[in-house]
Write a protein that holds these residues in place. Structure first.
Motif, PDB file in Angstrom:
ATOM      1  N   PRO A   1      72.654  74.540  23.473  1.00 32.98           N
ATOM      2  CA  PRO A   1      72.629  75.999  23.274  1.00 32.98           C
ATOM      3  C   PRO A   1      73.719  76.748  24.031  1.00 32.98           C
ATOM      4  CG  PRO A   1      70.418  75.156  23.713  1.00 32.98           C
ATOM      5  CD  PRO A   1      71.362  74.027  23.966  1.00 32.98           C
TER       6      PRO A   1
ATOM      7  N   ARG B   1      74.744  72.696  13.877  1.00 29.89           N
ATOM      8  CA  ARG B   1      73.661  73.359  14.599  1.00 29.89           C
ATOM      9  C   ARG B   1      74.251  74.425  15.522  1.00 29.89           C
ATOM     10  NH1 ARG B   1      70.535  69.402  18.196  1.00 29.89           N
ATOM     11  NH2 ARG B   1      72.322  69.703  19.576  1.00 29.89           N
ATOM     12  N   GLU B   2      73.595  75.577  15.560  1.00 28.88           N
ATOM     13  CA  GLU B   2      73.978  76.653  16.476  1.00 28.88           C
ATOM     14  C   GLU B   2      72.708  77.215  17.087  1.00 28.88           C
ATOM     15  OE1 GLU B   2      77.172  79.949  15.862  1.00 28.88           O
ATOM     16  OE2 GLU B   2      75.262  80.802  15.198  1.00 28.88           O
ATOM     17  N   GLU B   3      72.625  77.195  18.421  1.00 22.55           N
ATOM     18  CA  GLU B   3      71.470  77.725  19.136  1.00 22.55           C
ATOM     19  C   GLU B   3      71.943  78.772  20.138  1.00 22.55           C
ATOM     20  OE1 GLU B   3      68.187  74.613  19.975  1.00 22.55           O
ATOM     21  OE2 GLU B   3      70.069  73.495  20.096  1.00 22.55           O
TER      22      GLU B   3
ATOM     23  N   THR C   1      65.654  83.848  21.301  1.00 22.43           N
ATOM     24  CA  THR C   1      66.436  82.726  20.789  1.00 22.43           C
ATOM     25  C   THR C   1      66.709  82.928  19.307  1.00 22.43           C
ATOM     26  OG1 THR C   1      64.485  81.381  20.243  1.00 22.43           O
ATOM     27  CG2 THR C   1      65.435  81.104  22.449  1.00 22.43           C
TER      28      THR C   1
ATOM     29  N   SER D   1      68.336  80.342  16.301  1.00 22.87           N
ATOM     30  CA  SER D   1      68.856  79.007  16.045  1.00 22.87           C
ATOM     31  C   SER D   1      69.104  78.817  14.557  1.00 22.87           C
ATOM     32  CB  SER D   1      67.873  77.938  16.546  1.00 22.87           C
ATOM     33  OG  SER D   1      67.587  78.129  17.915  1.00 22.87           O
TER      34      SER D   1
ATOM     35  N   ARG E   1      62.570  76.689  21.175  1.00 25.09           N
ATOM     36  CA  ARG E   1      63.467  75.573  20.862  1.00 25.09           C
ATOM     37  C   ARG E   1      62.716  74.328  20.405  1.00 25.09           C
ATOM     38  NH1 ARG E   1      67.634  71.988  24.384  1.00 25.09           N
ATOM     39  NH2 ARG E   1      69.118  71.616  22.712  1.00 25.09           N
TER      40      ARG E   1
ATOM     41  N   PHE F   1      61.975  74.699  16.737  1.00 28.02           N
ATOM     42  CA  PHE F   1      63.190  74.568  15.941  1.00 28.02           C
ATOM     43  C   PHE F   1      63.635  73.114  15.870  1.00 28.02           C
ATOM     44  CE2 PHE F   1      67.907  74.327  15.988  1.00 28.02           C
ATOM     45  CZ  PHE F   1      68.140  74.770  14.695  1.00 28.02           C
TER      46      PHE F   1
ATOM     47  N   SER G   1      63.969  70.945  12.482  1.00 29.92           N
ATOM     48  CA  SER G   1      65.238  70.330  12.116  1.00 29.92           C
ATOM     49  C   SER G   1      65.074  68.845  11.847  1.00 29.92           C
ATOM     50  CB  SER G   1      66.265  70.543  13.243  1.00 29.92           C
ATOM     51  OG  SER G   1      66.509  71.909  13.460  1.00 29.92           O
TER      52      SER G   1
ATOM     53  N   THR H   1      63.069  68.043  25.115  1.00 31.48           N
ATOM     54  CA  THR H   1      63.458  69.452  25.140  1.00 31.48           C
ATOM     55  C   THR H   1      62.924  70.187  26.363  1.00 31.48           C
ATOM     56  OG1 THR H   1      63.521  71.469  23.851  1.00 31.48           O
ATOM     57  CG2 THR H   1      61.485  70.222  23.753  1.00 31.48           C
TER      58      THR H   1
END
Length: 278
Positions: free
Chosen positions: A111, A137-139, A191, A193, A231, A234, A238, A272
């Motif tokens: 992230p 991926r973009e967080e 957040t 994502s 997160r 997410f 994913s 995580t």
């Protein structure tokens, strides 16, 4: 002192069924390390922070080229934390990704965290050949634990086969347009994502979405998962979106483009909590 630097990666087929890296050049705070790839035929590069960055006034960039037939995963060793300088200047972080015909790129950084008082302007420009595969991926995390967010703007543009597949801008934090923290956008959540898959996997049919998430088919061969969920949720979503790798010797299909990322994301689901920024 400010830093201006661009790290560069070039991946090409090795000629023996693998992927070589003739160009692997870190720069400034962006050190590049070749790490173990999750699958035969792939190369993997991990971006390692060599110093605290980006700091206000910095201009950082990463250019990645994946030549036709090559397969590359790029990830990072830790989250990127945007920090303010004493003069309140913005920092800039530009990413350029070019993927050739029949090539595959999995862009899976950790992230980006906009610390209080910071101002980060991010751009990601992706150019895909018609037969290229991409998992991106973009967080974004607004503020560290228990602090107010910094200002963060992002722009993601993706061209596929010479046509625009996605052009999206986001802005959050102090100085952004009013309403970014209202109920129609993020509300109290901090957040945002996204996972972009090109071409879309067949496993998307009947995909169970977590709360605060959407799954958008693009006007072209792409699928965009967007989520304001924590997160962990997410990461689980994913991983669920990614297909399981087929048995050895089975016929390949478009889902092969994303099966390697599935393993990487599944590992992150398990870890995580330990890796959550404090």
């Amino acid at each position: 002192m400010t830093v201006a630097s661009v790290a560069r990666i070039r991946a090409v087929p090795s000629g023996a069924g693998g992927t070589a890296l003739p160009l692997l050049a870190g720069a400034g705070p962006l050190a590049l390390r070749r790490t173990r790839a999750p699958r035969d035929g792939w190369a993997r590069v991990t971006v390692v922070g060599a110093m605290s960055a980006p700091l206000g006034g910095d201009r950082l960039g990463i250019d990645v080229e994946v030549a036709a037939g090559a397969r590359l995963t790029v990830d990072s060793a830790a989250a990127t934390v945007s920090l303010p300088d004493r003069e309140g200047r913005p920092a800039f972080h530009d990413v350029r990704l070019t993927v050739g015909e029949g090539a595959e790129l999995h862009w899976l950084p950790e992230p980006v965290i906009a610390a209080r008082g910071s101002d980060l302007r991010m751009t990601t420009r992706v150019t895909l050949a018609a037969g290229a595969c991409l998992v991106l991926r973009e967080e974004l995390v607004l503020g560290r634990h228990g602090e107010a967010p910094g200002h963060l703007t992002t722009r993601l543009t993706v061209d596929h086969g010479g046509r625009t597949l996605l052009d999206q801008s986001l802005a959050f934090g102090p100085g952004a347009a009013p309403g970014w923290d209202g109920p129609a956008v993020l509300g109290a959540h901090r957040t945002m994502s996204q996972l972009l898959v090109v071409p879309p996997p067949a496993s998307a049919a009947g995909f169970p979405l977590p709360p605060l998430s959407s799954l958008t088919p693009l006007a072209g061969p792409g699928l965009l998962l967007t989520s304001a969920a924590p997160r962990t949720a997410f990461a689980e979503a994913s991983a669920a979106l990614m297909p399981v790798a087929p048995p050895a010797g089975s016929a390949p299909d478009l889902d092969l483009c994303v099966q390697v990322a599935a393993g990487a994301i599944a590992v992150e689901v398990e870890n995580t909590e330990a890796r959550q920024p404090q």
